[in-house]
Design an enzyme around this catalytic site. Structure first.
Site, PDB file in Angstrom:
ATOM      1  N   HIS A 188       6.356  15.757  33.423  1.00  0.00           N
ATOM      2  CA  HIS A 188       5.709  14.592  32.607  1.00  0.00           C
ATOM      3  C   HIS A 188       6.505  13.216  32.922  1.00  0.00           C
ATOM      4  CE1 HIS A 188       4.233  12.816  29.006  1.00  0.00           C
ATOM      5  NE2 HIS A 188       5.391  12.382  28.774  1.00  0.00           N
ATOM      6  N   SER A 189       5.740  12.146  32.899  1.00  0.00           N
ATOM      7  CA  SER A 189       6.180  10.678  33.382  1.00  0.00           C
ATOM      8  C   SER A 189       6.958  10.927  34.584  1.00  0.00           C
ATOM      9  CB  SER A 189       7.218  10.299  32.269  1.00  0.00           C
ATOM     10  OG  SER A 189       7.001   8.993  32.391  1.00  0.00           O
ATOM     11  N   MET A 190       8.159  10.346  34.687  1.00  0.00           N
ATOM     12  CA  MET A 190       8.843  10.301  35.858  1.00  0.00           C
ATOM     13  C   MET A 190       8.982  11.835  36.507  1.00  0.00           C
ATOM     14  SD  MET A 190      12.931   9.859  36.814  1.00  0.00           S
ATOM     15  CE  MET A 190      13.384  11.707  36.190  1.00  0.00           C
TER      16      MET A 190
END
Length: 258
Positions: A94-96
């Site tokens: 998730h995200s990074m």
């Protein structure tokens, strides 16, 4: 019995499964930790095992310096995953963590291990660059940016003691994510499943759709109401996508690249 963190500093298995058919490697967002995926591990067992990654610089690894580049993180995560590749694995980030998951998948394929799938959540495709420099902000402005994303732990940043402990890892993670530059090269050969909130300020639907250009295999796009942490509200739907994808795979699918 769950893994001992001292013996497994990078990889956490909260619900070990005998003869597990497939493992899902879970990579946290900037400032996140392996424990975020404890409920995921509980929900997917026993159909899917979870290998939650703990980055240095937080929780029980808080005395270790955080890593300041995605490449450095990807090298370390890949090295610690290789002993677990006797079982087929997929990657969720998730995200990074999605960007990191892409780089880990590239390294695994180069090592002759083909992930079953990459689930890229809440992140634009690697080829969609934004010039973001939040990691250079002063503490107050930096914390305000993090709180604006409305993560489940954002309220913890109101505690000055907790903030002082968390800030170095948060800033290090943001530095790693924001200084990442995609280097054009061969795409992945595993399917990519992009998941994104419809009002995510960090990844538009169009930027999530661009993940399709990073694989020679199948691509799917799943959109949900909500922002950057859409998955907190829609976890059952996200877990259903993951579970159905991994348990419906052909039984003769190998995790060894041809």
């Amino acid at each position: 019995m769950a893994d001992n963190p001292e013996a497994q500093p990078w990889i956490r298995r909260y619900h070990p499964i005998p003869d597990v058919p497939v493992n899902l490697v879970c990579l946290p967002y900037a400032g996140g930790s392996a424990s975020y995926f404890f409920p995921v591990s509980r929900a997917l067992a026993p159909r899917v095992g979870v290998l939650a990654v703990q980055y240095p610089g937080r929780q029980d690894r808080r005395r270790e310096p955080s890593m300041s580049s995605i490449a450095e993180l990807a090298d370390a995560v890949t090295a610690n995953l290789l002993p677990h590749t006797d079982v087929p694995l997929a990657i969720f980030g998730h995200s990074m963590g999605a960007t990191l998951g892409f780089e880990v998948a590239l390294r695994l394929e180069s090592a002759g291990v083909a992930p079953l799938a990459l689930f890229a959540s809440g992140r634009r495709a690697p080829s969609c660059h934004r010039d973001e420099r939040y990691h250079l902000l002063g503490d107050d402005e930096f914390v305000a940016e993090i709180k604006s994303l409305s993560g489940t732990n954002a309220h913890l940043l109101d505690d000055e003691e907790l903030l002082a402990t968390a800030l170095p890892a948060l800033r290090g993670d943001y530095r790693a994510a924001e200084t990442y530059r995609y280097e054009p090269g061969p795409p992945l050969h595993c399917p990519i499943h992009a998941l994104v909130g419809e009002s995510d300020p960090k990844a538009t639907v169009a930027e999530a759709r661009a993940w399709a250009g990073h694989t020679t295999a199948d691509f799917t796009l799943h959109t949900y109401p909500g922002g950057h942490f859409y998955l907190d509200e829609h976890a059952p739907r996200v877990l259903d996508v993951i579970s159905r994808t991994l348990t419906a795979r052909p039984r003769d699918l190998s995790n060894t690249a041809k």
